[in-house]
Scaffold this active site. Structure first.
Site, PDB file in Angstrom:
ATOM      1  N   SER A 195      -0.917  -6.956   1.307  1.00  0.00           N
ATOM      2  CA  SER A 195      -0.266  -6.815   0.012  1.00  0.00           C
ATOM      3  C   SER A 195      -1.177  -6.051  -0.933  1.00  0.00           C
ATOM      4  O   SER A 195      -2.401  -6.079  -0.792  1.00  0.00           O
ATOM      5  CB  SER A 195       0.044  -8.207  -0.554  1.00  0.00           C
ATOM      6  OG  SER A 195       0.758  -8.112  -1.758  1.00  0.00           O
ATOM      7  N   ASP A 196      -0.561  -5.367  -1.890  1.00  0.00           N
ATOM      8  CA  ASP A 196      -1.336  -4.687  -2.927  1.00  0.00           C
ATOM      9  C   ASP A 196      -0.560  -4.774  -4.237  1.00  0.00           C
ATOM     10  O   ASP A 196       0.667  -4.658  -4.245  1.00  0.00           O
ATOM     11  CB  ASP A 196      -1.606  -3.227  -2.563  1.00  0.00           C
ATOM     12  CG  ASP A 196      -2.618  -2.599  -3.511  1.00  0.00           C
ATOM     13  OD1 ASP A 196      -3.793  -3.037  -3.489  1.00  0.00           O
ATOM     14  OD2 ASP A 196      -2.255  -1.704  -4.287  1.00  0.00           O
ATOM     15  N   THR A 197      -1.285  -4.986  -5.314  1.00  0.00           N
ATOM     16  CA  THR A 197      -0.677  -5.095  -6.641  1.00  0.00           C
ATOM     17  C   THR A 197      -1.291  -4.057  -7.561  1.00  0.00           C
ATOM     18  O   THR A 197      -2.505  -3.851  -7.549  1.00  0.00           O
ATOM     19  CB  THR A 197      -0.909  -6.507  -7.228  1.00  0.00           C
ATOM     20  OG1 THR A 197      -0.324  -7.477  -6.361  1.00  0.00           O
ATOM     21  CG2 THR A 197      -0.299  -6.636  -8.614  1.00  0.00           C
ATOM     22  N   LYS A 214      -3.612  -0.428   4.246  1.00  0.00           N
ATOM     23  CA  LYS A 214      -4.255  -1.725   4.503  1.00  0.00           C
ATOM     24  C   LYS A 214      -3.752  -2.327   5.816  1.00  0.00           C
ATOM     25  O   LYS A 214      -4.525  -2.897   6.587  1.00  0.00           O
ATOM     26  CB  LYS A 214      -3.978  -2.694   3.346  1.00  0.00           C
ATOM     27  CG  LYS A 214      -4.750  -2.386   2.073  1.00  0.00           C
ATOM     28  CD  LYS A 214      -4.461  -3.444   1.009  1.00  0.00           C
ATOM     29  CE  LYS A 214      -5.314  -3.255  -0.225  1.00  0.00           C
ATOM     30  NZ  LYS A 214      -5.076  -4.312  -1.238  1.00  0.00           N
TER      31      LYS A 214
END
EC number: 3.6.1.9
Length: 200
Positions: free
Chosen positions: A80-82, A59
């Site tokens: 950010s990634d969750t 990303k």
């Protein structure tokens, strides 16, 4: 030093959390021809922590290219990634209500991990952190699951739930970072920003 950062995220929750830190940010969203969802494909046998860190770096790569392509003023970019994980199984975003129902049935009456990776970078420097939290769901009835899945809230959420929404009624225990479970761990994000010279 830059006076602001770019947030490469479509999540209103991440934007709200970042604003609480007092750092001015501008959104740097994908172009119409960018396939942002394709970046989230899971590789065979990929561990959840490795997955979420890799996706966050992808990303960031895409966002830095976007920044250059658009000729915008230089500034650090935050991505950010969750993801939600039960053991080594990764739960991404549900495709529809039926997929959300399937995920919630698996997560019901279990303790699972919520992993959020955050990356902040420029063309010359990048840093990344990983925040891991644990969430315990009570035993949910089929009716509760179906009602929640049909509400639309699970769509677009890793693991098919939003901790700050109606799903809170099913959570009997959590440990770690509440903001991390929401999608942007405040403590770790503040540390990243400070490493780039921002006063937080």
């Amino acid at each position: 030093m830059s006076e602001f950062i770019y947030l490469a995220s479509q999540s209103p929750r991440r934007s709200q959390l970042l604003a609480l830190l007092g750092v001015r940010h501008e959104l740097l969203l994908p172009d119409a021809d960018e396939d942002a969802e394709a970046l989230e494909a899971v590789l065979p046998n990929e561990a959840p922590a490795a997955y979420v860190k890799r996706v966050t770096q992808l990303k960031l790569d895409a966002a830095l290219q976007r920044l250059k392509r658009r000729g915008l003023p230089a500034a650090p970019v935050l991505c950010s990634d969750t993801t939600v994980a039960l053991g080594r199984k990764i739960f991404g975003k549900p495709t529809d209500a039926a997929d959300a129902t399937r995920m919630l049935k698996e997560l019901s009456n279990t303790t699972h991990r919520v992993l959020t990776a955050v990356a902040l970078g420029t063309a010359r420097k990048r840093e990344q952190v990983l925040c891991e939290s644990r969430v315990t769901f009570s035993a949910m009835s089929s009716r509760q699951i179906q009602t929640y899945a049909a509400s639309g809230e699970p769509l677009g959420k890793a693991g098919a739930y939003a901790v700050q929404g109606r799903a809170a009624a099913f959570i009997s225990h959590m440990s770690g970072s509440y903001s991390g479970i929401m999608g942007l761990p405040m403590f770790e994000t503040a540390q990243l920003l400070q490493s780039f010279g921002f006063k937080v």
